[in-house]
Design a protein around this motif. Structure first.
Motif, short mmCIF file in Angstrom:
data_model
loop_
_atom_site.label_atom_id
_atom_site.label_comp_id
_atom_site.label_asym_id
_atom_site.label_seq_id
_atom_site.Cartn_x
_atom_site.Cartn_y
_atom_site.Cartn_z
N ASN A 215 0.80 -1.23 0.00
CA ASN A 215 0.00 0.00 0.00
C ASN A 215 0.83 1.28 0.00
N LEU A 216 2.10 1.18 -0.34
CA LEU A 216 2.93 2.39 -0.38
C LEU A 216 2.45 3.38 -1.42
N ASN A 217 1.80 2.88 -2.47
CA ASN A 217 1.32 3.79 -3.52
C ASN A 217 0.12 4.61 -3.06
N GLN A 218 -0.41 4.31 -1.87
CA GLN A 218 -1.51 5.10 -1.31
C GLN A 218 -1.01 5.91 -0.12
N ALA A 219 0.24 6.34 -0.19
CA ALA A 219 0.90 6.99 0.94
C ALA A 219 0.23 8.30 1.32
N SER A 220 0.39 8.67 2.59
CA SER A 220 -0.17 9.90 3.14
C SER A 220 0.59 11.11 2.63
N ALA A 221 0.04 12.30 2.88
CA ALA A 221 0.69 13.55 2.47
C ALA A 221 2.01 13.74 3.21
N GLY A 222 3.02 14.24 2.50
CA GLY A 222 4.35 14.39 3.08
C GLY A 222 4.43 15.37 4.22
N THR A 223 3.48 16.34 4.28
CA THR A 223 3.54 17.33 5.35
C THR A 223 3.41 16.68 6.72
N MET A 224 2.78 15.49 6.80
CA MET A 224 2.63 14.81 8.08
C MET A 224 3.99 14.42 8.65
N LEU A 225 4.93 14.09 7.77
CA LEU A 225 6.25 13.67 8.22
C LEU A 225 6.93 14.80 8.98
N GLU A 226 6.78 16.05 8.50
CA GLU A 226 7.35 17.20 9.20
C GLU A 226 6.79 17.30 10.61
N ASP A 227 5.49 17.09 10.74
CA ASP A 227 4.86 17.16 12.07
C ASP A 227 5.41 16.08 13.00
N VAL A 228 5.61 14.87 12.45
CA VAL A 228 6.10 13.76 13.27
C VAL A 228 7.54 14.02 13.72
N ILE A 229 8.38 14.54 12.83
CA ILE A 229 9.77 14.84 13.21
C ILE A 229 9.80 15.91 14.30
N GLU A 230 8.99 16.96 14.12
CA GLU A 230 8.92 18.03 15.12
C GLU A 230 8.46 17.47 16.47
N HIS A 231 7.46 16.62 16.42
CA HIS A 231 6.91 16.01 17.64
C HIS A 231 7.94 15.10 18.30
N ALA A 232 8.71 14.38 17.49
CA ALA A 232 9.74 13.48 18.03
C ALA A 232 10.81 14.26 18.78
N VAL A 233 11.22 15.40 18.23
CA VAL A 233 12.21 16.24 18.90
C VAL A 233 11.67 16.74 20.23
N ASP A 234 10.39 17.17 20.22
CA ASP A 234 9.76 17.63 21.47
C ASP A 234 9.68 16.52 22.50
N ARG A 235 9.32 15.30 22.07
CA ARG A 235 9.21 14.18 22.99
C ARG A 235 10.59 13.83 23.58
N ALA A 236 11.62 13.89 22.76
CA ALA A 236 12.97 13.62 23.26
C ALA A 236 13.35 14.62 24.34
N ASP A 237 13.00 15.90 24.12
CA ASP A 237 13.26 16.94 25.13
C ASP A 237 12.53 16.63 26.43
N GLN A 238 11.25 16.29 26.31
CA GLN A 238 10.44 16.04 27.50
C GLN A 238 10.93 14.82 28.28
N LEU A 239 11.51 13.87 27.57
CA LEU A 239 12.01 12.66 28.23
C LEU A 239 13.46 12.79 28.67
N GLY A 240 14.01 14.00 28.52
CA GLY A 240 15.36 14.26 29.00
C GLY A 240 16.47 13.69 28.14
N SER A 241 16.19 13.43 26.87
CA SER A 241 17.20 12.88 25.98
C SER A 241 17.91 14.02 25.24
#
Length: 284
Positions: A215-241
């Protein structure tokens, strides 16, 4: 007005800062001068950098903004003036003019420099800065190749672990087009990356890799990836990493509404995976 995913994180936060400033001063509406001050408050943005180069002082600016409007408003959610709404439209025009696929604080600044409405013309006169100086400085930075997204991307990449960078690069190669990298591509690469605990967790919880590959040919919009990366950085900060690892990327993906739906389609309960990831990251 809610800014969509075409707007950089800094642009969205600058607009939020403008709202907070209007609330703080008891102003009934968010105007163009509030946005100017909001950009200044958003340190690290290209707009704030440009205004600092023009020696615009934050405290003086906020003092002038406070005096430009009557106080006494009691609304916790002041409305946007028509002038400010038109500035946002102008910012979109500026972005298209430069051939950019996003709207950043630099485009908002250009729009404010063009605007002759709201409080910003009076504010610029009180600060003794001309719209032309702002335009020249913004265009200089853009012609030098400095953009809001390049600054945001550099900050994110600086926080990523080496393995996380490899995973994102592999997702880009899998998509074969930077604009189409999706959460599906990221999840598949995380599952294939055997050096990562994320891969072992996905295997333990029974990720249907075959379904994902089909199902890769039905992939989601790329803008979601930016949100996930931003969220991952925030989560790392909150967890003290001090770095953002592949486990943080998977956690952010699982906490994204579309990511949770994607996991469900692959046979994984996002809530259970999130619990396991928190236990892993907190122990680590």
């Amino acid at each position: 007005m809610v800014l969509d995913n075409r707007y950089s994180q800094h642009a969205r936060r600058a607009m939020n800062q403008a709202r907070l400033l209007a609330q703080e001063y008891g102003h009934n509406a968010v105007d163009t001068d509030h946005l100017f001050a909001g950009i200044l408050r958003e340190s690290g943005s290209l707009g704030a950098l440009i205004l600092a180069e023009l020696a615009v002082d934050v405290q003086q600016t906020e003092h002038e903004v406070r005096g430009l409007h009557q106080t006494g408003g009691s609304s916790n959610s002041p409305t946007l003036t028509d002038a400010l709404t038109r500035v946002v439209i102008l910012a979109n025009d500026e972005s298209r003019w430069f051939g950019h696929h996003y709207v950043g604080t630099e485009h908002l600044l250009l729009a404010l420099a063009r605007s002759r409405e709201g409080g910003v013309p009076d504010l610029l006169r009180r600060l003794a800065i001309t719209p032309d100086r702002i335009r020249r400085r913004v265009r200089l930075r853009l012609h030098e190749g400095v953009t809001e997204l390049s600054i945001e991307a550099a900050k994110r990449m600086a926080r990523l672990s080496e393995l996380s960078r490899r995973v994102l690069n592999a997702a880009q190669q899998l998509a074969d087009d930077d604009q189409n990298v999706s959460l599906e591509h990221l999840l598949l690469v995380l599952a294939r990356e055997r050096r990562s605990m994320s891969s072992r967790l996905l295997q333990t919880y029974g990720l249907d890799v075959a379904w994902l590959e089909r199902n890769l040919n039905q992939a989601s919009a790329g803008t979601m990836l930016e949100d996930v990366i931003e969220h991952a950085v925030d989560r790392a900060d909150q967890l003290g990493s001090h770095y953002t690892g592949t486990d943080h990327l998977l956690l952010a993906l699982a906490q994204h509404p579309y990511g949770a739906l994607l996991l469900a389609r692959c046979g994984i309960d996002a809530g259970e995976l999130i619990t396991a990831l928190y236990e892993l990251l907190q122990v680590g």
